[in-house]
Each structure stands twice: as C-alpha cells, then as structure tokens.
Design a protein around this motif. Structure first.
Motif, mmCIF file in Angstrom:
data_model
loop_
_atom_site.group_PDB
_atom_site.id
_atom_site.type_symbol
_atom_site.label_atom_id
_atom_site.label_comp_id
_atom_site.label_asym_id
_atom_site.label_seq_id
_atom_site.Cartn_x
_atom_site.Cartn_y
_atom_site.Cartn_z
ATOM 1 N N UNK A 145 0.877 -1.210 -0.060
ATOM 2 C CA UNK A 145 0.057 0.001 0.014
ATOM 3 C C UNK A 145 0.988 1.246 0.036
ATOM 4 N N UNK A 146 2.029 1.186 0.939
ATOM 5 C CA UNK A 146 2.710 2.434 0.978
ATOM 6 C C UNK A 146 3.183 2.951 -0.276
ATOM 7 N N UNK A 147 3.591 1.872 -1.187
ATOM 8 C CA UNK A 147 4.275 2.431 -2.530
ATOM 9 C C UNK A 147 3.255 2.693 -3.599
ATOM 10 N N UNK A 148 2.009 2.646 -3.143
ATOM 11 C CA UNK A 148 0.921 2.946 -4.357
ATOM 12 C C UNK A 148 1.205 4.351 -4.837
ATOM 13 N N UNK A 149 1.481 5.515 -4.158
ATOM 14 C CA UNK A 149 1.545 6.586 -4.675
ATOM 15 C C UNK A 149 2.817 6.756 -5.507
ATOM 16 N N UNK A 150 3.771 6.094 -4.870
ATOM 17 C CA UNK A 150 5.059 6.550 -5.645
ATOM 18 C C UNK A 150 4.807 5.851 -6.968
ATOM 19 N N UNK A 151 4.159 4.614 -7.091
ATOM 20 C CA UNK A 151 3.846 4.013 -8.303
ATOM 21 C C UNK A 151 3.055 4.903 -9.273
ATOM 22 N N UNK A 201 5.308 7.782 -10.444
ATOM 23 C CA UNK A 201 6.243 7.054 -11.554
ATOM 24 C C UNK A 201 5.530 7.068 -12.952
ATOM 25 N N UNK A 202 4.373 6.071 -12.916
ATOM 26 C CA UNK A 202 3.466 6.219 -14.108
ATOM 27 C C UNK A 202 3.369 7.262 -14.854
ATOM 28 N N UNK A 203 2.977 8.416 -14.200
ATOM 29 C CA UNK A 203 2.451 9.756 -14.819
ATOM 30 C C UNK A 203 3.879 10.150 -15.563
ATOM 31 N N UNK A 204 5.047 9.914 -14.969
ATOM 32 C CA UNK A 204 6.322 10.530 -15.498
ATOM 33 C C UNK A 204 6.490 9.719 -16.672
ATOM 34 N N UNK A 205 6.435 8.577 -16.678
ATOM 35 C CA UNK A 205 6.790 7.556 -17.689
ATOM 36 C C UNK A 205 5.623 7.833 -19.054
ATOM 37 N N UNK A 229 7.138 -4.498 -21.066
ATOM 38 C CA UNK A 229 7.950 -4.856 -20.185
ATOM 39 C C UNK A 229 9.232 -3.947 -19.692
ATOM 40 N N UNK A 230 9.381 -3.247 -20.717
ATOM 41 C CA UNK A 230 10.647 -2.278 -20.458
ATOM 42 C C UNK A 230 9.999 -1.298 -19.270
ATOM 43 N N UNK A 231 8.992 -0.833 -19.607
ATOM 44 C CA UNK A 231 8.353 0.259 -18.545
ATOM 45 C C UNK A 231 8.194 -0.450 -17.111
ATOM 46 N N UNK A 232 7.905 -1.770 -17.168
ATOM 47 C CA UNK A 232 7.844 -2.437 -15.899
ATOM 48 C C UNK A 232 9.272 -2.595 -15.292
ATOM 49 N N UNK A 233 10.326 -2.685 -15.972
ATOM 50 C CA UNK A 233 11.658 -2.952 -15.726
ATOM 51 C C UNK A 233 12.037 -1.476 -15.164
ATOM 52 N N UNK A 234 11.763 -0.345 -15.755
ATOM 53 C CA UNK A 234 12.224 0.880 -15.245
ATOM 54 C C UNK A 234 11.597 1.065 -13.709
ATOM 55 N N UNK A 235 10.396 0.758 -13.741
ATOM 56 C CA UNK A 235 9.858 0.992 -12.112
ATOM 57 C C UNK A 235 10.604 0.077 -11.385
ATOM 58 N N UNK A 236 10.785 -1.057 -11.715
ATOM 59 C CA UNK A 236 11.595 -1.839 -10.866
ATOM 60 C C UNK A 236 12.988 -1.559 -10.339
ATOM 61 N N UNK A 237 13.451 -0.752 -11.055
ATOM 62 C CA UNK A 237 15.065 -0.316 -10.922
ATOM 63 C C UNK A 237 15.275 0.994 -10.236
ATOM 64 N N UNK A 238 16.400 1.209 -9.784
ATOM 65 C CA UNK A 238 16.847 2.606 -9.256
ATOM 66 C C UNK A 238 16.335 3.532 -10.183
ATOM 67 N N UNK A 294 13.413 4.418 -9.027
ATOM 68 C CA UNK A 294 12.209 4.066 -8.322
ATOM 69 C C UNK A 294 12.135 3.004 -7.395
ATOM 70 N N UNK A 295 12.721 1.816 -7.812
ATOM 71 C CA UNK A 295 12.968 0.820 -6.853
ATOM 72 C C UNK A 295 11.398 0.170 -6.332
ATOM 73 N N UNK A 296 10.256 0.145 -7.331
ATOM 74 C CA UNK A 296 9.047 -0.031 -6.868
ATOM 75 C C UNK A 296 8.762 -1.668 -6.974
ATOM 76 N N UNK A 297 8.396 -2.180 -6.016
ATOM 77 C CA UNK A 297 8.006 -3.600 -6.021
ATOM 78 C C UNK A 297 6.527 -3.576 -6.947
ATOM 79 N N UNK A 298 6.575 -3.986 -8.169
ATOM 80 C CA UNK A 298 5.392 -4.095 -8.677
ATOM 81 C C UNK A 298 4.734 -5.394 -9.105
ATOM 82 N N UNK A 299 3.461 -5.593 -9.043
ATOM 83 C CA UNK A 299 2.938 -6.858 -9.429
ATOM 84 C C UNK A 299 2.081 -6.489 -10.534
#
Ligand SMILES: Nc1nc2c(ncn2[C@@H]2O[C@H](COP(=O)(O)OP(=O)(O)OP(=O)(O)O)[C@@H](O)[C@H]2O)c(=O)[nH]1
Length: 691
Positions: free
Chosen positions: A416-422, A425-429, A458-467, A469-474
């Motif tokens: 939940x705590x990462x929801x806003x971060x996500x 980050x998505x708006x930015x992408x 796939x590449x967008x998800x990769x970006x989110x998971x990496x520095x 951002x470092x967001x754990x996304x499902x």
C-alpha cells in the motif's frame, strides 16, 4: 555571442537501421573519429556511450534516442540516435520529425530487413533525405550487390553506388571511391586506423568503370546543363558531380550507397565525408510550418536566427542529473534565463539551464540558435511533441501523430505504501512517451497501462523496478485492447421516469444511432428543435453517452466509430434534471447498441517471419492455427520471409514458440496494422472472460 558555425554548415542527421545492423557501433565510431569520444564503448561490453539506460545495455537494443553534437571537416554534426525495435517506431518517428537527413545502416549480410523497411517508410513519410551505409562488409556472407538489389525490390527505391567494396568478408580491405576513381584502403583494423589512396585494383577496374558510368548518368539527370554537356562527351568534374549528387539526395531522386565495416574501423571516415557532402543543412529543407494559436492561421518559420523563436521538444529522458528535455530549434535565438511559451499547453517555462550533449560530456551553453539541438534541465510542463516559442509571437508547429496502444496490463504496487510512488512514476513515464498510457479501470479501480507491444510494457515495468524508483510491482497478464462498434443503424426512444415521493425524475430522449466512418470515433449531434430537450440538459445527455462510449455493453471496451443524433425528447417542469437525462441517455444508448448488431473489434498485427527453409512448413502451420492469414512468402538470401496478418490476441509468447519450433533460427517482427471484427465464437469467449 555569434554563431560558431553558419547554418549551412550544420548537419542534423539520424542513423536508422534494423536491430543489430550496427547503428550503435557506427555512431560510436563516428564520435570517435570526429574527435569527441575519448574511448570507445564496444556494444558487446555493454558500455556504448549512446546507450543511456541500464536495461537497454542488457537487452542490447537502443530504446532512447539521444542527441549528440560533434564536428567533421569544419561542419557541425548533430547526431540523433534512433531506435530500431518495432515496438518503438514511435521514437523513430519523433526523431525523424526533427532530423534534416539520415544515414540508413544495413547489415550487408542481411540486406534490407523488416525494420529497415519500416524506418525507410517513415523516412518517406517525413521526406527525409537519406544515404545508405552497407555495414558489416567484413562479415561472412556480406553481399554489397544484394543490398543494392534489396533497396530496389524491397524498398522500391533507386540505389546508386558511390563506392564499391574491395574484397568482402575476412578480405574486406576498403572501398573504391567512384567519384575520384581511387581505391581507399585501411591499413589495419585498429581504432584510429589509418587509410590511404591507391590505384583501383586491376581486376576491379572494369566493374568500377561501369558503376561510375551509372553514377554519372544518374547525376546528370539532376541538371539540364550537366546532361547536355555529358551528351556532348564532357563528364562533370568532381565538384560538379558532388553538387549533382547532393541535389539528388535533397529531393530523394535516388539514394547514394556506401560500404564499410564500423566494427573493423573501415569506411567510417568516408561515410562522414558523405554526410557532410550530401546530407542537407537546415536551410536546404523546406521551412517549418505551424499554426498561430490565436487565429489558427498558417505560420511559416524560415530556418534563421532573425525569425521569432520556435522549437519542438522531441525527447524527454531522465538521467542521473535529472529530467532532460531535448528540443530542436527551428528559428530564432534562445538565451539562458529567458521565458518561453509552451504553445501546445499554454504554459510558460523558464529556461534555467541548457546543455549540449557530446559523446562523453555535457556542455553548459548560454544560448541556442536556429538549427541547434539542445537539452533543457528541469522543465516542468513540457511533453514530447510540444512547441516552445517566443511568447509574443506564438506558433504551434505541426503536431506529431501517435498510434493508439493495442495492448494493456494491470499493475499494482506490492505494498500500500508504495502505491503513490507507483502512480507518480507512471505519470512520469506517460509524459515521456506518448505511446504509453495510464488509466484507471472504472469498475475494478485497477491501474491499467497501455502500450504498443509486450516488450514495450516489459521495459516500462523494468524501469519501475529499478533505481531510482525501486518499486515492487505486481503485473497482470497482458491483455488485448479490444474495441466495440456497431454494424447497423437504429433508432431508440427511451423514457426514464421515477416517482418515489417528493420530486421525481423524468427524461425522455430519442436517438438515431448509426455506424460512423472508420477512424472517425464517436460523434454526437444535437438536432433538437423547439427546446423539447432544453439546452441545460444537453451536457447530461453527453455525459450519459460518453460513459457508454468508454465502456461498451459487450465487454466493457471503448466503443468507436458510432454517431449518435438526438432527434427528439421531452422534459418535465419539476422532475427533469441533467442527471435524469444522463441516466436516460446511458440506458438508451446501451439498448440501442444491442439492437444495432454490436461487434467486437481486435487489433490485427502485420507479422513478418524470417525462417530457414526447413522450418517453413511448421511456421506456416502454426500461423494458421493462430487465426493468421498468410499474405506472402518470399526469399531473402537463403531465408524464407513469410508475411501474415495475425490477431494480437494470438501472438502472446510467440517469441518462445518460434524459437523452439526453429531451434532458435527463425525470427519475427510485428507491428499493428488494423482493427478487425472478432469471429463470433471467439467474441463469445472474450465476452465471457470480461463479463
Ligand atoms: N562483423 C561485424 N559486426 C558488427 C559490425 N558493426 C556492428 N557489429 C556487431 O553487430 C552487433 C550489433 O551492433 P550494434 O551496433 O549494437 O547494432 P544496433 O543497430 O545499434 O543495434 P540496436 O541498438 O539493437 O538496434 C554487435 O555485436 C556489433 O559488435 C561490423 O561492421 N562488422
């Protein structure tokens, strides 16, 4: 501050190619030889200077287009790197929009490949003058003549050799320069390899003469006087010949072809000479057009410092230093610290810091002038494709077209705590890449991302998971972006009436609902006469209709290409309201669509598969089992090229299937082609799944 280079001495150009043809290697060598790169990052070491992002290097494909400034023979070169993967053709289009010319790199062993064709067609669309570089002449199977004939047959373009390769494969030594009729031989394969002129080898002389005759004939076609002189037996001299070639390139009458091996450091310097000699400067291409946002009238901006400022933002990247907005200056002069107008969004932006990129450094600059490519640090509201201009002389330059995304996927943060971060980050992408969209599913509340293909997402998800951002996304499974439409016209009369004590609700509407032209989307027309539905209720009507349009009755997909006309209705002095009309219109349209032969549409991809002979049977059988329609079968070298239309729904995971079917030897590319009606049986499955 004065100009360092005259506008005529600018070359804004891109390097375009199919994946792996050697675009990155060629760019690296160009930067090295033009003196701006101190060390060469070999692509296979994953350290290429032009490749910014970590995952890009791992995947070995260039996703971002970076722009780099360098110098050659007194000219200022701005190189715009363009990605080759078909999922990112949008990036190629963006880059092509701001280029004046391009080098098309071929792998001499492969000739014209599917994405060479794709980027070539895009080059045609934007009238980009091009020269062709047949790279990898050192590779086993390299075949210069095959490249020439591919350009004719596959691209329908006219190639004219300016060089002939001397030797091929391991014996590739250099080129015959058909303009000077000299051999140019490279002394070794090292970086910084030296080269010198020699006489043309005796066994090549006949062929060189023929090729030169062909070049001269194509050149003199460009000018009546030169043609006359030629017919009288006078060949153009070197300077005239170069001028004629330049003329041909500027109007794409034909395309000069060069040879080399970037990897073995041969032919790159001669390629740079050709860029300088034949590709256009900003004043050689037509002036930029746009519209005046105040009166919608056409505005023409000449490529000149004396015109009002106009620039186009064509690329936004995030790097360790922050957000960089790349823009091409078309006209005027921009000073650091000034305020410009983003005319696309009616927002002002202050230009705090601006930089010019070189291969391994970034240089802070105080001003930018017509023809320049600059990157701004820290702009707030500017997106790819926006115009930035003089606030007193506003203009909106031609807008870029972006295709609709065809694939979507649900994403959520693991906590939940990462929801806003996500969501930030998505708006930015999404702001960096207009072909990537983010929305929220109205019913489930899920966040949905949409894009051009599996790899794109796939590449967008990769970006989110990496520095950083470092967001754990499902993520959910990728889904096809279906659409809904109707096939028949119908009429609907609908009354919404509710009486529950107090004030009731009343609204009556009558619509004509009919198919709209393909691509026209949703259209609403109000044909009410005499106020039977008062004006103040029309927004309610539109709101009701729009809610059905965004989520159709069949399976909740957007409804497209439907025209709705409000022809009649009734209201009640006390009980009517905008909400009552909204409810009535929503129910009416849902009912109408059900009566009007509703149809589910699916994206169909154009797929091109390159396969060795022995697997063709199974490849075709497999395509058929995917509801694919084979469009053609061709030979390219010793490989079979199969083209087919296949529904995107049946292309998931294809890469693995094709690999295992062909022991890894067949490959494919695909791109969206059109939407088509889903067969009834399949439609039922889709409906059941999304109900
Ligand atoms: N033999 C040979 N190999 C080359 C040559 N140029 C590039 N390569 C190799 O071909 C592969 C692809 O080269 P890249 O420069 O990454 O190609 P690219 O077109 O930039 O690829 P994408 O960024 O994926 O589109 C690398 O392994 C290079 O070392 C060449 O002239 N000869």
């Amino acid at each position: 501050m004065a100009r360092t280079h005259k506008l005529e001495d600018y070359r804004n150009f891109g390097i375009m190619a199919h994946i792996d043809a050697g675009k990155t290697t060629t760019t690296e060598r160009v930067l090295y030889y033009s003196g701006k790169s101190h060390k060469i990052g070999e692509v296979h070491d994953g350290a290429a200077t032009m490749d910014y992002m970590e995952q890009e290097q791992e995947r070995g494909i260039t996703i971002t287009s970076a722009a780099t400034t360098t110098f050659w023979n007194g000219k200022r070169l701005n190189i715009i790197d363009t990605p080759g993967h078909v999922d990112f053709t949008i990036e190629v289009e963006r880059s092509l929009r701001v280029l004046d010319g391009a080098v098309c790199v071929l792998d001499s062993n492969q000739g014209v490949e599917p994405q060479t064709e794709t980027v070539w067609r895009q080059g045609d669309k934007y009238n980009v003058p091009r020269i062709v570089f047949c790279n990898k002449m050192d590779k086993t199977g390299a075949n210069f003549d095959q490249c020439l004939s591919d350009i004719k047959t596959r691209l329908g373009a006219r190639p004219i050799a300016l060089q002939l390769p001397i030797g091929a494969e391991a014996n590739f030594k250099g080129i015959v320069d058909l303009i000077r009729m000299k051999a140019v031989v490279w002394e070794d394969e090292q970086l910084g390899a030296k080269f010198h002129d020699e006489e043309i080898p005796a066994d090549m002389l006949e062929r060189a003469k023929e090729a030169r005759a062909e070049l001269i004939e194509a050149a003199v076609e460009m000018d009546d006087a030169a043609m006359e002189a030629y017919l009288e037996g006078n060949e153009p001299d070197e300077a005239t010949l170069k001028k004629l070639i330049r003329k041909a390139v500027l109007v794409s009458a034909w395309f000069p072809v060069l040879a080399g091996s970037a990897f073995k450091n041969k032919g790159v310097q001669t390629l740079l000479d050709a860029v300088v000699d034949f590709l256009p400067s900003p004043v050689d291409v037509p002036p930029t057009k746009g519209i005046d946002p105040k009166n919608e009238e056409e505005v023409v901006r000449q490529s000149s410092d004396d015109e009002p400022l106009s620039m186009l933002a064509f690329k936004i990247i995030e790097d360790p230093y922050g957000v960089l907005t790349f823009a091409r200056v078309y006209s005027g002069v921009l000073n650091k610290g000034s305020t410009v107008l983003n005319s696309t969004r009616e927002k002002r932006e202050r230009i705090g810091r601006m930089v010019q990129m070189h291969a391994d450094t970034r240089e802070d600059v105080e001003e930018a002038r017509a023809g320049d490519i600059v990157a701004f640090v820290g702009l707030k509201d500017t997106r790819t494709g926006d115009t930035l201009c003089d606030p007193l002389k506003p203009v909106i330059l031609e807008k870029m077209e972006f295709p609709e995304p065809v694939i979507e996927m649900a994403v959520e943060a693991a906590t939940k705590s990462e929801q806003e971060k996500l969501s930030i980050a998505l708006q930015k992408l999404a702001s960096e890449d207009p072909s990537f969209r983010v929305s929220t599913d109205q019913e489930s509340g899920q966040t949905i991302i949409k894009g051009m293909g599996e790899l794109h997402l796939d590449i967008k998800i990769d970006i989110l998971r990496r520095a950083p951002h470092n967001i754990k996304v499902n993520v959910g499974a990728p889904q096809v972006a279906y659409r809904e439409t109707i096939r028949k016209a119908t009429e609907i009369d609908y009354t919404h009436k509710k009486q529950t004590g107090g004030t009731g609700q009343f609204a009556k509407v009558k619509f004509v609902v009919e198919p709209n032209e393909v691509g026209k989307g949703f259209q609403f027309e109000n044909k009410i006469i005499g106020g039977v539905v008062p004006k103040e209720y029309i927004p309610g009507v539109e709101k009701g209709l729009n809610s059905v349009m965004t989520s159709g009755p069949l399976a909740g997909f957007p409804v497209v290409d439907v025209k709705v006309t409000l022809v009649d209705g009734a209201y009640h002095e006390v009980d009517s309201s905008a909400i009552a009309f909204e409810i009535a219109s929503r129910a009416a349209l849902r009912e109408a669509i059900e009566k009007a032969s509703p149809a589910l549409l699916e994206p169909v991809m154009k797929v091109e598969i390159v396969s060795p002979e022995e697997y063709v049977g199974s490849v075709i059988g497999d395509v058929n089992s995917r509801r694919g329609q084979i469009q053609g079968q061709d030979m390219r070298g010793n490989a079979n090229v199969i083209t087919a239309f296949v529904p995107l729904a049946n292309m998931f995971g294809y890469v693995n299937q094709l690999r295992s079917m062909s022991q890894g030897r067949a490959s494919y590319t695909m791109q969206f082609d059109h939407y088509e009606q889903v067969p009834a049986a399949v439609a039922q499955e889709v409906q059941a799944k999304y109900a």
